[in-house]
Design an enzyme around this catalytic site. Structure first.
Site, PDB file in Angstrom:
ATOM      1  CB  CYS A  11      -0.920  -0.019   1.221  1.00  0.00           C
ATOM      2  SG  CYS A  11      -1.768   1.532   1.540  1.00  0.00           S
ATOM      3  CB  CYS A  14       0.138   1.657   4.241  1.00  0.00           C
ATOM      4  SG  CYS A  14      -1.608   1.287   4.020  1.00  0.00           S
ATOM      5  CG  ASP A 389      30.916  16.331 -28.789  1.00  0.00           C
ATOM      6  OD1 ASP A 389      31.413  17.422 -29.106  1.00  0.00           O
ATOM      7  OD2 ASP A 389      31.548  15.255 -28.790  1.00  0.00           O
TER       8      ASP A 389
END
Length: 696
Positions: A11, A14, A389
Site C-alpha cells: 500500500c 500506508c 557533440d
C-alpha cells in the site's frame, strides 16, 4: 544508515504513513520507507523494536538476511485470495437463502463473509480511530460498521469483499513492477573461479581482488570487470548494453561483469572488484532511480495529505445537511455519507504515477539505457531541443578516407602505402585501411623522415616522395588542377592528405571523421518524436560542421567551440528556447552535460559517463535514444491519464452522493475500477515493441 527488505508492503499510502511515524522516533529524522523497491532505510541508532511495531500495524515485516534469496509474496497473496473466495461463496449463500432462514442466520453469514475479507482492515482502522488517525483503513472501518448498524448487511459485505480485491490489486501492480526490476538483478554472478598456482578455486565474487586471474568457461558469467589475458570468444553483453548480438573478444579486450562467455574458455585479469564494477554501479543506480520522486509525484503526495480529511468533512456534511435543513431521512443520508467515506480512498491516485515510472525505468534498463530517476524520465518527455557533440557522438571519432582524387594510378596507392605503413598516426591508419583495398603488400621506403606538423618524406628507387598537407609538397609538383582540387576538398570540409613526387602530385585523399551509420536515421526519428530543435556542437571548422549538419538533417549547428564554449552555448540555448538536453561521450563533454537540463552520455559503461549524466546509453551508439524518448512520452501520457481518470471517477461519485444516488458498492467499484485501470496502464509500459526488439 541501514537498509532492510520489507515483506507485505502493498500500500503506497500506508508506506507514506509508516515513514511519517518512523520519522517521529528518536534518530528517525531521515528514515525512509521505499514503496517502489519494497525497502526501508533507517539510522543504525534507531531502536529496531519500535520500528517493527510501526511496521506490524500495517502488516509489514522485515525480511531476515537468510530469507533474502528468492523472496516473494505468493504465500500472502494466496491466503488473501482464498479468504476473498470463501467470503464470496458465503455472500451468495446468504443472498440466495436469506428469505428462507431466520434474520439472525442471514446476519451471521453476511457477518462472517465480511469479517473474512475485512478483519485486518477493521482492526487496523479501529486502532486508528482511537489514535484519531484517518486513513483508508479508518474510512473503510467506519463505512463497514455504519453499513451493518443501519441494516445494510448485504452491501456492507459486498464492500468488504470488493475492498479485499482492491487491496490485492493495489499491491499486485507494484509487485509485478518490482519483479521485473528484480529480473535485472539476476544477472549478478554469485561466484568466481580464481586460478592460484595452477589450481582453480571457487570463491564468492565479494572476495575478488584486483589482479586476480579468473577462469571463465563457456556459459559462465564474467564475475567482475576484467581484461582477457588468454583465449578468445564471443561474449553476450545484453545484461549491460541491452544488445542481443554477441561481441567478439580476444587478448587485451575488456569484459563487463555480468556478461556471458558464449564459447571457449577465457582467462581474465580482474580490473575492478565487484563493488566498483560497471554492473554493480548500474544496478545500484537503477534501484536508486525507483525512489526519486518526480514533481508530479510530489504534488500527488501533498494533495493526498489534504484529500482524505476533506473527504471526511464532506461525508459529515452529506450526512447531516439534508436531514437538518431539507427534511431528509437520516438513515438514507447516513448511507450516502458512508459511501462518500469509501470514495475517500486515495490509493488509485497515489498509484497513478509510481507503477508507470518504475515500469519505464525498468524497460529502459532492459534496453541498456540507464535513467537515474523518474524526474529525468519526466524531463526527457518534456524536452523539445537536444544538442549533440559531434566527434565521437554523431561521428565515430576516428578518421576515414571519404574522397580520393587520383592523377597517377600506377604509383598513388603504392607510394602512399609505403610511406604510411609504419606510422602510428590515426590519419595514417585511415589511409592504410583505404589503400590496402587496392594493394596488400608494400616495399620498404628508405630515408623515411617525419617533418613536424607537415607530413613525411622518403626515398624509393632513387626518387624522393612526399606525403602530408599542402605545405609538405614542393612547389614544382603542383598544377593548377591539383591546387583547385585541394581547395575544393577543403571547402567541402575534408582534411586533405597529398601524395607527390618531386615533379608531380600523384593523388589526394579527402579525410573526415566517419559518421555513425545511425546518425541520419536518429535525427529523423527524434524529429518524429517531437524534438523541434536538434543542434550540433563541435570544435571543428565551419565547413566540416556545415557538411555534417546538412548530411544528417541537423536543424542548427555551432562550430569552432572549445569545451568551455559548449557550456556557454548550452546556457544561451536554454535562455532562448527553454529546457535543453545534451548528448555527449561523458568524458570531454562533462561541463556541458552537467549544465544542460538533461545530460545524456554515451559511454558503454565508463565511470565518467555513469557519474556525470542523468541518462546513460550503455551502447556505443545512439540507436536506443529515440525509443527512450518514446518510452518517456508514454510514461508521461499514462501518468497524466491515470491522475485524470482517478480524480474524474471520484468527482463523478461525489456528485452522485450530493444528489443522493451513490451506493456503497458503486463507491467501492469506482475506487477498485480506478485501481485496476491505473495498474494495467502502468504495467503495459513494460511490454517492448517489435521495433524496440529489432534494434541491435
Amino acid at each position: 544508515m541501514a537498509e532492510f527488505k520489507l515483506s507485505g508492503l502493498s500500500c503506497a499510502h500506508c508506506a507514506q504513513e509508516m515513514e511519517s511515524e518512523m520519522q517521529k522516533l528518536k534518530y528517525g529524522k531521515d528514515a525512509k520507507v521505499l514503496y517502489n523497491s519494497g525497502k526501508m532505510v533507517i539510522s543504525d541508532k534507531m531502536v529496531m523494536a519500535d520500528v517493527e511495531k510501526i511496521l506490524q500495524q500495517e502488516g509489514v515485516s522485515v525480511v531476515k538476511p537468510d530469507g533474502e534469496h528468492d523472496h516473494n509474496h505468493d504465500h500472502g497473496d494466496r491466503k488473501l485470495i482464498i479468504q476473498i473466495a470463501i467470503s464470496t461463496i458465503l455472500f451468495f449463500v446468504a443472498f440466495l437463502t436469506e428469505k428462507n432462514i431466520p434474520v439472525w442466520g442471514a446476519f451471521s453469514i453476511y457477518f462472517v463473509a465480511a469479517a473474512l475479507s475485512g478483519y485486518q482492515t477493521f482492526f487496523k482502522g479501529l486502532k486508528n480511530l482511537f489514535r484519531l488517525k484517518f486513513n483508508i483503513d479508518t474510512l473503510m472501518t467506519v463505512a463497514l460498521v455504519g453499513a451493518f448498524t443501519i441494516g445494510d448487511w448485504r452491501e456492507g459485505t459486498v464492500v468488504a469483499i470488493l475492498f479485499g480485491i482492491n487491496e490485492y490489486l493495489e499491491g499486485f501492480g507494484m509487485r509485478q513492477a518490482r519483479k521485473s526490476m528484480a529480473a535485472l538483478l539476476k544477472v549478478v554472478p554469485k561466484t568466481a573461479n580464481i586460478l592460484k598456482d595452477g589450481v582453480t578455486v571457487e570463491v564468492p565474487i565479494n572476495e575478488l581482488q584486483l589482479g586476480d586471474i579468473v577462469l571463465i568457461k563457456a556459459g559462465d558469467k564474467v564475475p567482475s570487470d576484467a581484461m582477457i589475458v588468454e583465449g578468445k570468444s564471443s561474449v553476450n553483453e545484453a545484461a549491460i548494453t541491452g544488445e542481443s548480438m554477441p561481441v567478439e573478444k580476444q587478448i587485451g579486450d575488456a569484459l563487463f561483469g555480468g556478461s556471458v562467455n558464449n564459447e571457449g574458455t577465457l582467462k581474465a585479469q580482474i580490473t575492478a572488484i565487484y563493488a566498483d564494477s560497471s554492473l554493480a554501479k548500474i544496478l545500484h543506480l537503477v534501484e536508486e532511480a525507483q525512489e526519486t520522486k518526480t514533481p508530479t509525484e510530489l504534488f500527488i503526495d501533498k494533495f493526498a495529505k489534504y484529500y482524505t480529511p476533506i473527504i471526511m468533512l464532506f461525508a459529515v456534511l452529506v450526512t447531516i445537511v439534508p436531514p437538518l435543513f431539507f427534511n431528509g431521512v437520516w438513515s438514507y443520508w447516513v448511507y450516502e455519507g458512508l459511501a462518500v467515506l469509501i470514495i475517500g480512498c486515495p490509493c488509485a491516485l497515489i498509484l497513478s504515477s509510481p507503477v508507470a515510472i518504475v515500469s519505464g525505468i525498468t524497460r529502459s534498463a532492459k534496453n541498456g539505457v540507464l535513467i537515474k530517476g523518474g524526474v529525468f524520465l519526466e524531463q526527457l518527455a518534456k524536452t523539445k531541443q537536444i544538442a549533440f557533440d559531434k566527434t565521437g557522438t554523431l561521428t565515430e571519432g576516428k578518421p576515414v578516407v571519404a574522397r580520393e582524387v587520383v592523377y597517377d594510378d600506377a604509383n598513388f596507392f603504392q607510394i602512399s602505402g609505403m610511406m604510411e605503413q609504419s606510422s602510428g598516426h590515426p590519419i595514417a591508419a585511415a589511409v592504410m585501411v583505404y589503400v590496402t583495398k587496392h594493394q596488400t603488400t608494400f616495399p620498404e621506403m628508405t630515408d623515411l623522415t617525419t617533418i613536424g606538423g607537415k607530413g613525411l618524406r622518403g626515398t624509393f628507387e632513387g626518387k624522393q616522395y612526399f606525403l602530408g598537407n599542402e605545405q609538405q609538397i614542393p612547389d614544382a609538383s603542383w598544377t593548377a588542377q591539383s591546387k583547385q582540387d585541394v581547395d575544393k576538398l577543403k571547402n567541402e570540409g575534408y582534411t586533405v592528405v597529398v601524395t607527390a613526387s618531386e615533379t608531380a602530385v600523384l593523388g589526394i585523399f579527402g579525410i573526415r571523421d566517419a559518421l555513425r551509420k545511425e546518425s541520419k536515421q536518429l535525427v529523423s526519428q527524434l524529429h518524429e518524436e517531437g524534438m523541434t530543435n536538434i543542434i550540433m556542437l563541435t570544435g571543428d571548422h565551419e565547413k566540416t560542421a556545415e557538411k555534417v549538419a546538412k548530411e544528417i538533417g541537423i536543424d542548427s549547428y555551432y562550430a569552432g567551440l572549445l569545451p568551455e564554449d559548449k557550456l556557454t552555448k548550452i546556457q544561451q540555448l536554454h535562455d532562448q528556447n527553454g529546457s535543453i538536453a545534451m548528448v555527449g561521450d561523458g568524458i570531454n563533454d562533462s561541463p556541458a552535460l552537467a549544465t544542460a537540463d538533461l545530460g545524456i552520455a554515451m559511454g558503454k559503461g565508463t565511470d565518467s559517463a555513469i557519474e556525470v549524466a542523468d541518462i546513460v546509453l550503455m551502447q556505443d551508439h545512439l540507436g536506443k535514444l529515440p525509443i527512450t524518448v518514446k518510452i518517456a512520452k508514454r510514461v508521461r501520457a499514462v501518468v497524466g491519464f491515470n491522475i485524470a481518470f482517478a480524480l474524474g471517477l471520484k468527482i463523478i461519485a461525489l456528485l452522485l452522493a450530493v444528489m443522493g444516488y451513490l451506493t456503497l458498492w458503486m463507491a467501492i467499484m469506482a475506487d477498485m475500477g480506478a485501481t485496476i485501470i491505473v495498474t494495467i496502464l502502468g504495467l503495459s509500459i513494460l511490454f517492448r515493441s517489435k521495433e524496440e526488439k529489432a534494434i541491435k
